[in-house]
Design a protein around this motif. Structure first.
Motif, mmCIF file in Angstrom:
data_model
loop_
_atom_site.group_PDB
_atom_site.id
_atom_site.type_symbol
_atom_site.label_atom_id
_atom_site.label_comp_id
_atom_site.label_asym_id
_atom_site.label_seq_id
_atom_site.Cartn_x
_atom_site.Cartn_y
_atom_site.Cartn_z
ATOM 1 N N GLU A 52 0.723 -1.171 -0.151
ATOM 2 C CA GLU A 52 -0.052 -0.137 0.086
ATOM 3 C C GLU A 52 0.791 1.060 0.143
ATOM 4 O OE1 GLU A 52 -3.878 1.499 2.047
ATOM 5 O OE2 GLU A 52 -2.672 0.170 3.198
ATOM 6 N N ARG A 53 1.954 1.159 0.667
ATOM 7 C CA ARG A 53 2.906 2.430 0.619
ATOM 8 C C ARG A 53 3.677 2.657 -0.510
ATOM 9 N NH1 ARG A 53 7.040 3.933 5.754
ATOM 10 N NH2 ARG A 53 7.578 5.892 4.869
ATOM 11 N N PHE A 54 4.119 1.629 -1.003
ATOM 12 C CA PHE A 54 5.022 1.744 -2.053
ATOM 13 C C PHE A 54 4.485 1.304 -3.581
ATOM 14 C CE2 PHE A 54 7.586 1.010 1.772
ATOM 15 C CZ PHE A 54 8.615 2.256 1.892
ATOM 16 N N LEU A 55 3.540 0.363 -3.486
ATOM 17 C CA LEU A 55 3.476 -0.245 -4.836
ATOM 18 C C LEU A 55 1.848 -0.107 -5.445
ATOM 19 C CD1 LEU A 55 5.472 -3.596 -4.604
ATOM 20 C CD2 LEU A 55 5.922 -1.586 -5.800
ATOM 21 N N LYS A 56 0.930 0.167 -4.339
ATOM 22 C CA LYS A 56 -0.396 0.128 -4.819
ATOM 23 C C LYS A 56 -0.661 1.081 -5.844
ATOM 24 C CE LYS A 56 -5.113 0.966 -3.013
ATOM 25 N NZ LYS A 56 -5.678 1.361 -1.928
ATOM 26 N N GLY A 57 -1.556 0.472 -6.941
ATOM 27 C CA GLY A 57 -1.827 1.127 -8.388
ATOM 28 C C GLY A 57 -1.221 0.995 -9.444
ATOM 29 N N THR A 58 0.075 1.590 -9.382
ATOM 30 C CA THR A 58 0.881 1.479 -10.590
ATOM 31 C C THR A 58 2.303 0.962 -10.443
ATOM 32 O OG1 THR A 58 1.629 3.907 -10.686
ATOM 33 C CG2 THR A 58 -0.328 3.373 -11.504
ATOM 34 N N GLY A 59 2.361 0.175 -9.455
ATOM 35 C CA GLY A 59 3.809 -0.327 -9.149
ATOM 36 C C GLY A 59 4.793 0.695 -8.725
ATOM 37 N N GLY A 60 4.392 1.376 -7.923
ATOM 38 C CA GLY A 60 5.436 2.740 -7.307
ATOM 39 C C GLY A 60 5.712 3.684 -8.361
ATOM 40 N N GLY A 61 4.707 3.606 -9.447
ATOM 41 C CA GLY A 61 4.804 4.645 -10.429
ATOM 42 C C GLY A 61 5.841 4.421 -11.794
ATOM 43 N N TYR A 62 6.506 3.128 -11.411
ATOM 44 C CA TYR A 62 7.229 2.469 -12.518
ATOM 45 C C TYR A 62 6.425 2.160 -13.772
ATOM 46 C CZ TYR A 62 10.324 -1.160 -14.804
ATOM 47 O OH TYR A 62 10.820 -1.790 -15.598
ATOM 48 N N ALA A 63 5.204 1.601 -13.617
ATOM 49 C CA ALA A 63 4.513 1.340 -14.899
ATOM 50 C C ALA A 63 3.910 2.510 -15.494
ATOM 51 C CB ALA A 63 3.380 0.573 -14.400
ATOM 52 N N ARG A 64 3.866 3.738 -14.646
ATOM 53 C CA ARG A 64 3.288 4.926 -15.394
ATOM 54 C C ARG A 64 4.262 5.736 -15.872
ATOM 55 N NH1 ARG A 64 1.620 6.733 -11.102
ATOM 56 N NH2 ARG A 64 3.175 8.248 -10.641
ATOM 57 N N THR A 65 5.711 5.808 -15.352
ATOM 58 C CA THR A 65 6.628 6.828 -15.994
ATOM 59 C C THR A 65 7.440 6.138 -16.791
ATOM 60 O OG1 THR A 65 7.954 6.341 -13.909
ATOM 61 C CG2 THR A 65 6.568 8.021 -13.660
ATOM 62 N N VAL A 66 7.841 4.776 -16.761
ATOM 63 C CA VAL A 66 8.794 4.005 -17.483
ATOM 64 C C VAL A 66 8.261 3.627 -18.800
ATOM 65 C CG1 VAL A 66 10.657 2.402 -17.785
ATOM 66 C CG2 VAL A 66 10.306 3.500 -15.728
ATOM 67 N N PRO A 67 8.821 4.243 -20.005
ATOM 68 C CA PRO A 67 8.179 3.726 -21.366
ATOM 69 C C PRO A 67 7.885 2.178 -21.598
ATOM 70 C CG PRO A 67 9.667 5.405 -21.859
ATOM 71 C CD PRO A 67 9.987 4.925 -20.164
ATOM 72 N N GLY A 68 6.932 1.898 -21.937
ATOM 73 C CA GLY A 68 6.688 0.343 -22.372
ATOM 74 C C GLY A 68 7.807 -0.425 -22.789
ATOM 75 N N GLU A 69 8.278 0.053 -23.690
ATOM 76 C CA GLU A 69 9.483 -0.641 -24.404
ATOM 77 C C GLU A 69 10.630 -0.764 -23.559
ATOM 78 O OE1 GLU A 69 9.715 3.766 -26.103
ATOM 79 O OE2 GLU A 69 7.959 2.110 -25.669
ATOM 80 N N VAL A 70 10.888 0.059 -22.711
ATOM 81 C CA VAL A 70 12.101 0.005 -21.761
ATOM 82 C C VAL A 70 11.611 -1.077 -20.801
ATOM 83 C CG1 VAL A 70 13.380 1.224 -19.904
ATOM 84 C CG2 VAL A 70 12.687 2.447 -22.113
ATOM 85 N N GLN A 71 10.268 -0.936 -20.198
ATOM 86 C CA GLN A 71 9.893 -1.982 -19.325
ATOM 87 C C GLN A 71 10.002 -3.456 -20.082
ATOM 88 O OE1 GLN A 71 6.329 -1.559 -17.064
ATOM 89 N NE2 GLN A 71 6.210 0.741 -17.680
ATOM 90 N N GLN A 72 9.775 -3.698 -21.308
ATOM 91 C CA GLN A 72 9.804 -4.708 -22.045
ATOM 92 C C GLN A 72 11.387 -5.310 -22.062
ATOM 93 O OE1 GLN A 72 7.019 -6.931 -22.967
ATOM 94 N NE2 GLN A 72 8.857 -8.390 -23.054
ATOM 95 N N GLY A 73 12.027 -4.269 -22.329
ATOM 96 C CA GLY A 73 13.495 -4.612 -22.509
ATOM 97 C C GLY A 73 13.943 -5.250 -21.246
ATOM 98 N N ILE A 74 13.686 -4.587 -19.933
ATOM 99 C CA ILE A 74 14.173 -4.936 -18.634
ATOM 100 C C ILE A 74 13.661 -6.577 -18.459
ATOM 101 C CG2 ILE A 74 13.991 -4.453 -16.313
ATOM 102 C CD1 ILE A 74 13.887 -1.535 -17.110
#
Length: 249
Positions: A52-74
């Protein structure tokens, strides 16, 4: 033989021997042996507060701020660096054909996929085929044991908790790559889990924060998913075991 591996073997033998076996009448109607429910629920409350403190909603903002192609590469890189460990487990399971294919998959993605950032192997007919030491223990006939919820790591069983520990020693990368480079793969796998949390945010939030009993709901989802992966009969039939990735929460 290295002394640390001897110690690891002794520790592993003791841990495997300690897997709980339910007695007659000990398994409830949901089909999950849970003798540690009280302590598991305390751990679950801690895990939920962390989420609830660090990840709720969008994975701590990671899914919202990091481009999808970068996430896929990681994610591709995390899967690629995990392949040597997967190959070791498949050899231990006697699945030599799968081990050979994953060896080819690793070579293709490293050599032609920019070090594993691109998944060219799937396009070559070498799709992802994962496993872990928990499955190896299952193949060897080690019982599932009791259900556990681990701090931060989330749902597990006694057998899978042992498998998580053993996998730390079965990764060839940890022996071949010096520090600190060897920890790049660990960081990528952590980011992948955070990304998965963001990808499945609606479903995970529903389970953790909208269920009448999030502990029981998460336990059932995990056990259905895990037993499905292992080709075993899953408890209950209300939830699609392929609908959600429950690793790491």
């Amino acid at each position: 033989m290295r002394f640390d591996r001897v110690i690891w073997g002794v520790v592993m033998s003791g841990m495997v021997a300690g897997c709980s076996l339910p007695g007659p009448g000990d398994i409830p109607a949901d089909g999950v042996y849970d003798p540690y429910e009280a302590s598991n629920r305390r751990t679950h409350a801690f895990n939920r507060s962390v989420d609830e403190r660090f990840l709720k909603g969008t994975g701590g903002g990671y899914a919202r701020t990091v481009p999808g192609e970068v996430q896929q590469g990681i994610s591709n890189f995390a899967e690629t660096v995990s392949l040597p460990q997967t190959v070791v487990n498949q050899i231990l399971q006697g699945r030599l054909g799968a081990a050979s294919k994953n060896t080819l998959r690793f070579s293709a993605n490293v050599l032609m996929g920019f070090g594993g950032l691109a998944d060219v192997a799937t396009e070559m007919g070498l799709p992802e085929d994962g496993t872990d030491f928990g499955e190896t223990l299952s193949v060897w006939g080690v019982p599932e044991g009791a259900y556990l919820e681990l701090p931060v790591l989330g749902p597990s069983t006694e057998r899978d908790a042992i498998g998580r520990f053993a996998d730390l020693f079965l990764d060839p990368v940890s022996y071949l790559v010096p520090a600190p480079e060897r920890y790049i793969g660990t960081a990528a796998r952590t980011l992948e889990m955070v990304g998965d949390r963001g990808q499945y945010s609606d479903t995970v939030d529903s389970v953790l924060y909208e269920s009448a009993d999030s502990y029981d709901q998460l336990k059932l989802i995990y056990m259905q998913n895990r037993r499905f992966e292992l080709g075993q009969e899953a408890p209950g039939n209300e939830i699609d075991p392929t609908a959600i990735d429950v690793s790491g929460f």
